[in-house]
Design an enzyme around this catalytic site. Sequence first.
Site, PDB file in Angstrom:
ATOM      1  N   TYR A  78      19.578  38.293  34.024  1.00  0.00           N
ATOM      2  CA  TYR A  78      18.276  38.105  34.494  1.00  0.00           C
ATOM      3  C   TYR A  78      18.906  37.551  36.143  1.00  0.00           C
ATOM      4  CZ  TYR A  78      15.965  37.524  29.921  1.00  0.00           C
ATOM      5  OH  TYR A  78      15.731  37.618  28.864  1.00  0.00           O
TER       6      TYR A  78
ATOM      7  N   LYS B 201      27.994  40.855  22.306  1.00  0.00           N
ATOM      8  CA  LYS B 201      28.154  42.139  22.050  1.00  0.00           C
ATOM      9  C   LYS B 201      29.208  42.818  22.496  1.00  0.00           C
ATOM     10  CE  LYS B 201      25.275  44.728  20.522  1.00  0.00           C
ATOM     11  NZ  LYS B 201      25.212  45.537  19.168  1.00  0.00           N
TER      12      LYS B 201
ATOM     13  N   ASP C  36      23.382  41.109  17.513  1.00  0.00           N
ATOM     14  CA  ASP C  36      22.111  41.744  16.644  1.00  0.00           C
ATOM     15  C   ASP C  36      22.474  41.477  15.196  1.00  0.00           C
ATOM     16  OD1 ASP C  36      24.674  43.218  16.864  1.00  0.00           O
ATOM     17  OD2 ASP C  36      23.971  45.303  16.317  1.00  0.00           O
TER      18      ASP C  36
ATOM     19  N   ASP D 148      17.302  34.306  25.137  1.00  0.00           N
ATOM     20  CA  ASP D 148      16.199  34.361  25.308  1.00  0.00           C
ATOM     21  C   ASP D 148      15.382  34.688  23.971  1.00  0.00           C
ATOM     22  OD1 ASP D 148      13.691  34.231  26.460  1.00  0.00           O
ATOM     23  OD2 ASP D 148      13.852  36.022  27.726  1.00  0.00           O
TER      24      ASP D 148
ATOM     25  N   ASP E  56      13.595  32.423  20.684  1.00  0.00           N
ATOM     26  CA  ASP E  56      12.162  32.942  20.227  1.00  0.00           C
ATOM     27  C   ASP E  56      12.176  32.916  18.607  1.00  0.00           C
ATOM     28  OD1 ASP E  56      11.267  32.097  22.778  1.00  0.00           O
ATOM     29  OD2 ASP E  56      10.075  34.064  22.739  1.00  0.00           O
TER      30      ASP E  56
END
Length: 370
Positions: A142, A193, A226, A250, A254
């Site tokens: 970001y 990852k 993942d 993020d 959520d």
Amino acid sequence: MTTHSLLLLPGDGIGPEVMAQVERVIAFFGKRGKASFKTETALVGGAAYDKHGVAVTDETVAKAQTVDAILFGSVGGPKWDKVAYEHRPEAGLLRLRKDLDLFANLRPAICYPALAEASSLKRELVEGLDILILRELTGGTYFGEPKEIVTLENGQRRGVDTTVYTTGEIERIARVAFDLARKRSGKVHSAEKRNVMVTGLLWNQVVTALHAKEGQGIKLEHILADACAMQLVRNPKQFDVIVCDNLFGDMLSDEAAMLTGSIGMLPSASLGAPDPKTGKRKALYEPVHGSAPDIAGQGSANPIAAIASYGMALRYSCDMPHEADMIDKAIAGTLARGFRTSDIMQPNMRKVGTADMGTAILEELATVAK
Ligand code: NAD
């Protein structure tokens, strides 16, 4: 007696409504006499823009730098949709996070037994769930440069985001993860990852090295982000603390949030580095929800996320873990007695507004305190 300084920034929409209930809970703990709380209130977001032309004033930011904790409500709403980008309500929150270097975002996902039916997962998978997602908040995808959309010679446009992390940025968030885990079950999952991203590879190496150096007593497991997303809906109770970068944090926070039912239930904390002299961290506590313009002014908002955020302030900024536990117990007890705001309403339960939910939690606190 210790005095804790708190800066209250209620903000816009339902922010002031839920903050009014937080103030009642602060007063409750102030009266108990173990510690006192000195509160000051200032404008932020659209409310600050209307009065001062900016989403947060320099004076408020300066005040925020000095207090033990900031309690933030929520900002934004359609009224300010046309305000210049740099003055939009959210800019106030982003400036506070940036100026105070609040790099560690803590998002607990707790499933109260009384609300297990509200989860999209089966009761047995989520009942009693208590996990903590720790998200790096000031680096990564970001914020990395270049961040641009450029027009190529062939006329196509190309968008670029850059994921970048330094050793120091990874070390300081991993250190927070180990510190938090020491106060919980001692288990940390580090999600990245490393199979496809070099930042993931570096993340994995740095967390592993720090664990060898400073992670005594901590059980560390690495998991691909993942796979972590998948496991969160398959068997969420296997996790305790999950640490990850800004982008994956993020998403995963959520996802974990939805396991618990409603957005009106979710608190959060954003912490900075410990002060070298006092060891205290700059800290901002806020509900995860926004200003909910669709219900603002109706007195129906759920104040639990905001009250639980104050509970986190007691735990992480005021060294009052017993009182933080009392708040968690009082919320669980209030829900078990059947009190529900409209967002968490279930058949045969007692529907109440914001102030009545605050009253019910205070009654329960009085019982828990005995
Ligand atoms: P929102 O969280 O405000 O609302 C989403 C839905 O959840 C709405 O239906 C709302 O009524 C409901 N809801 C949220 N909190 C609730 C509560 N405590 N009790 C009962 N119901 C609740 O998200 P949104 O609608 O996407 O955004 C509204 C505004 O809030 C926008 O301006 C957005 O930019 C802003 N926002 C601010 C923050 C923040 O201040 N940190 C975070 C998210 C969104």
